[in-house]
Write an enzyme that holds these catalytic residues in place. Structure first.
Site, PDB file in Angstrom:
ATOM      1  N   TYR A  11       6.356 -11.449  -7.952  1.00 61.85           N
ATOM      2  CA  TYR A  11       5.291 -10.490  -7.644  1.00 61.85           C
ATOM      3  C   TYR A  11       5.631  -9.169  -8.298  1.00 61.85           C
ATOM      4  O   TYR A  11       6.777  -8.710  -8.223  1.00 61.85           O
ATOM      5  CB  TYR A  11       5.166 -10.299  -6.129  1.00 61.85           C
ATOM      6  CG  TYR A  11       4.097  -9.326  -5.706  1.00 61.85           C
ATOM      7  CD1 TYR A  11       4.429  -8.054  -5.227  1.00 61.85           C
ATOM      8  CD2 TYR A  11       2.747  -9.658  -5.792  1.00 61.85           C
ATOM      9  CE1 TYR A  11       3.443  -7.151  -4.856  1.00 61.85           C
ATOM     10  CE2 TYR A  11       1.758  -8.760  -5.409  1.00 61.85           C
ATOM     11  CZ  TYR A  11       2.107  -7.513  -4.941  1.00 61.85           C
ATOM     12  OH  TYR A  11       1.139  -6.612  -4.566  1.00 61.85           O
ATOM     13  N   ASP A  35      11.557  -6.009 -13.845  1.00 62.32           N
ATOM     14  CA  ASP A  35      10.857  -5.329 -12.754  1.00 62.32           C
ATOM     15  C   ASP A  35      11.882  -5.114 -11.636  1.00 62.32           C
ATOM     16  O   ASP A  35      12.176  -6.029 -10.871  1.00 62.32           O
ATOM     17  CB  ASP A  35       9.672  -6.162 -12.267  1.00 62.32           C
ATOM     18  CG  ASP A  35       8.990  -5.496 -11.082  1.00 62.32           C
ATOM     19  OD1 ASP A  35       7.969  -6.030 -10.608  1.00 62.32           O
ATOM     20  OD2 ASP A  35       9.490  -4.458 -10.615  1.00 62.32           O
ATOM     21  N   LYS A  61       9.992   2.124  -4.737  1.00 60.70           N
ATOM     22  CA  LYS A  61      10.718   2.010  -3.460  1.00 60.70           C
ATOM     23  C   LYS A  61      11.863   3.023  -3.338  1.00 60.70           C
ATOM     24  O   LYS A  61      11.636   4.197  -3.053  1.00 60.70           O
ATOM     25  CB  LYS A  61      11.190   0.563  -3.268  1.00 60.70           C
ATOM     26  CG  LYS A  61      10.000  -0.439  -3.193  1.00 60.70           C
ATOM     27  CD  LYS A  61      10.457  -1.846  -2.992  1.00 60.70           C
ATOM     28  CE  LYS A  61       9.350  -2.844  -3.228  1.00 60.70           C
ATOM     29  NZ  LYS A  61       8.471  -3.055  -2.076  1.00 60.70           N
TER      30      LYS A  61
END
Ligand code: KE4
Length: 429
Positions: A143, A238, A266
């Site tokens: 994802y 990523d 994050k």
């Protein structure tokens, strides 16, 4: 005892799709009322009914130092006094970019955005702009946020919610997203062979943490580097989850493999909305205003968000013991959970990489997306509910990770293990 959350959820569903602002929070994969959280501190969160939980979601990764860390809070309080947003360059954006470049190998420039999705979307545009190629390769079950090109066989709550291929993504877009199998280099090479000189980049989670947690097999990441070099494609790591978590330098340091573009999110925001994409000067100067790849953002590099991120990264940079601490705790947690599963005669696999842990309710090892997909999702839902009753707050879906933070104490881990032993026994005996 969740009356207040039930009432709030009823209200929320009238004004927010599914009652939430991000699908996984609706608890649909676990079938109970989502807990509305009112406050957090250290390793703990409290819900609207006053129930306290040991938190292993940690806001899906940002809270590596725990919630309400005084250093980060004070940095934000100070920054707020100077105003919330200017839409102009600030010294703090330079400070955090210089620090990221110092901490992470192999990056020379940083562009700040507001989320991991935006970082990935922009990184893909950069790869396409630089190579002049349209196709991209991602991995089934990984994802990378919700930009159109990435909502093809996506993991995390896209998969958990039954829409790994989202409606609304034009066929013309989806056709340029090719999907390979994680830990399967042959499937990657095959796509390059079938699409010669058309693939701009391969994007990968160096540790797949959106199908549960599945680490790279030895040679997988190195193999992607070799294939990309041979095929003239860019390799994008990523690192929205792994960045500044696996090590100060993230997965590039941890695995010793070089990416061409690295995306972050994050942790670099310290709990505030921040994303970033990074690479060499040569690559990054293709981005406007230097080059022809456009990307912009009203709140990119927001001074308050930068203050939170800078405080967290500064602490991580000067306290390397955080990494040994969270990795050691996760390693012990995983080993203790494996032992508990064995003692309960429970067919549960516990995967762990660094401070990321995930149980899979299957007797077979899980080293791929297909392996993760064979796990018993109903068992996970039952496990989640029973752990929640015991005051342990886990990801409300199988295809996520358990995040261990620097704030989790030995007592928290011991309490969690007691709950795990009880729940495994209940589920399997
Ligand atoms: P955001 O746009 O949510 O900041 O980042 C997207 C993203 C990109 N790349 C990776 C590897 C990610 O894990 C994410 C987002 N992670 C999910 C948790 N699996 C966020 C939680 C949510 O969707 O609510």
């Amino acid at each position: 005892m969740e009356q207040k959350s039930v009432e709030l959820f009823d209200r929320a569903k009238k004004v927010l799709p599914g009652g939430v602002n991000s699908p996984v929070r609706a608890y649909r994969a676990v079938g109970i009322t989502p807990r509305f959280i009112t406050r957090a501190d250290g390793a703990y969160i409290w819900d609207a009914d006053g129930q306290k939980y040991i938190d292993y979601v940690c806001s899906w990764g940002p809270m590596i130092l725990g919630h309400n860390n005084p250093i980060i809070r004070e940095a934000v309080e100070k920054a707020i006094m100077d105003g919330l947003s200017y839409g102009a360059p600030t010294e703090r954006e330079v400070d955090i970019a210089e620090l990221m470049i110092q901490m992470v190998p192999n990056i020379e420039m940083v562009r700040m955005v507001n989320s991991g999705t935006e970082a990935v979307m922009s990184a893909l545009r950069l790869a396409r702009g630089v190579t002049g190629r349209d196709k991209i390769i991602k991995f089934e079950g990984c994802y990378h946020g919700h930009s159109d090109s990435m909502l093809v066989k996506a993991g995390s709550s896209a998969m958990a919610g039954g829409c790994p291929n989202s409606a609304g993504v034009p066929v013309g877009t989806a056709k340029d997203t090719l999907t390979a199998q994680y830990n399967d280099l042959v499937s990657v090479q095959q796509l390059f062979d079938e699409n010669p000189n058309q693939v701009a980049c391969v994007i990968v989670e160096a540790v797949a943490a959106n199908m549960g947690v599945v680490g790279p097999q030895p040679g997988f990441l190195e193999g992607l580097r070799t294939i990309c070099d041979k095929e003239g494609a860019l390799l994008i790591f990523d690192e929205v989850i792994t960045g500044f978590r696996l090590a100060k330098g993230g997965a590039q340091e941890y695995f010793g493999v070089r990416a061409d573009i690295t995306t972050f999110g994050k942790i670099i925001g310290g709990g505030m909305p921040v994303g970033a994409y990074c690479g060499s000067r040569e690559l990054m100067e293709h981005i406007a205003p230097c080059g022809s790849v456009y990307q912009a953002g009203t709140l990119a590099g927001n001074p308050v968000a930068m203050a939170a991120g800078l405080a967290q990264l500064n602490y991580l940079n000067t306290h390397p013991e955080v990494y040994t601490d969270i990795t050691d705790k996760a390693t012990r947690m995983a080993a203790d959970m494996r032992k508990a599963a064995e003692e309960a005669g429970a067919g549960v696999q516990i995967n762990q990489v660094g401070s990321l842990v995930a149980p899979f309710f299957t007797s077979d090892s899980v080293e791929s997306f297909s392996g993760a997909n064979r796990s018993d999702l109903k068992k996970y839902a039952a496990y989640f509910g029973k752990m929640l009753e015991r005051g342990i707050y886990l990801a409300p879906a199988q295809f996520e990770a358990m995040f261990i933070s620097h704030a989790h104490s030995e007592e928290d881990l011991a309490r969690t293990l007691i709950a795990v032993k009880e729940v495994f026994t209940e589920l399997y005996q």
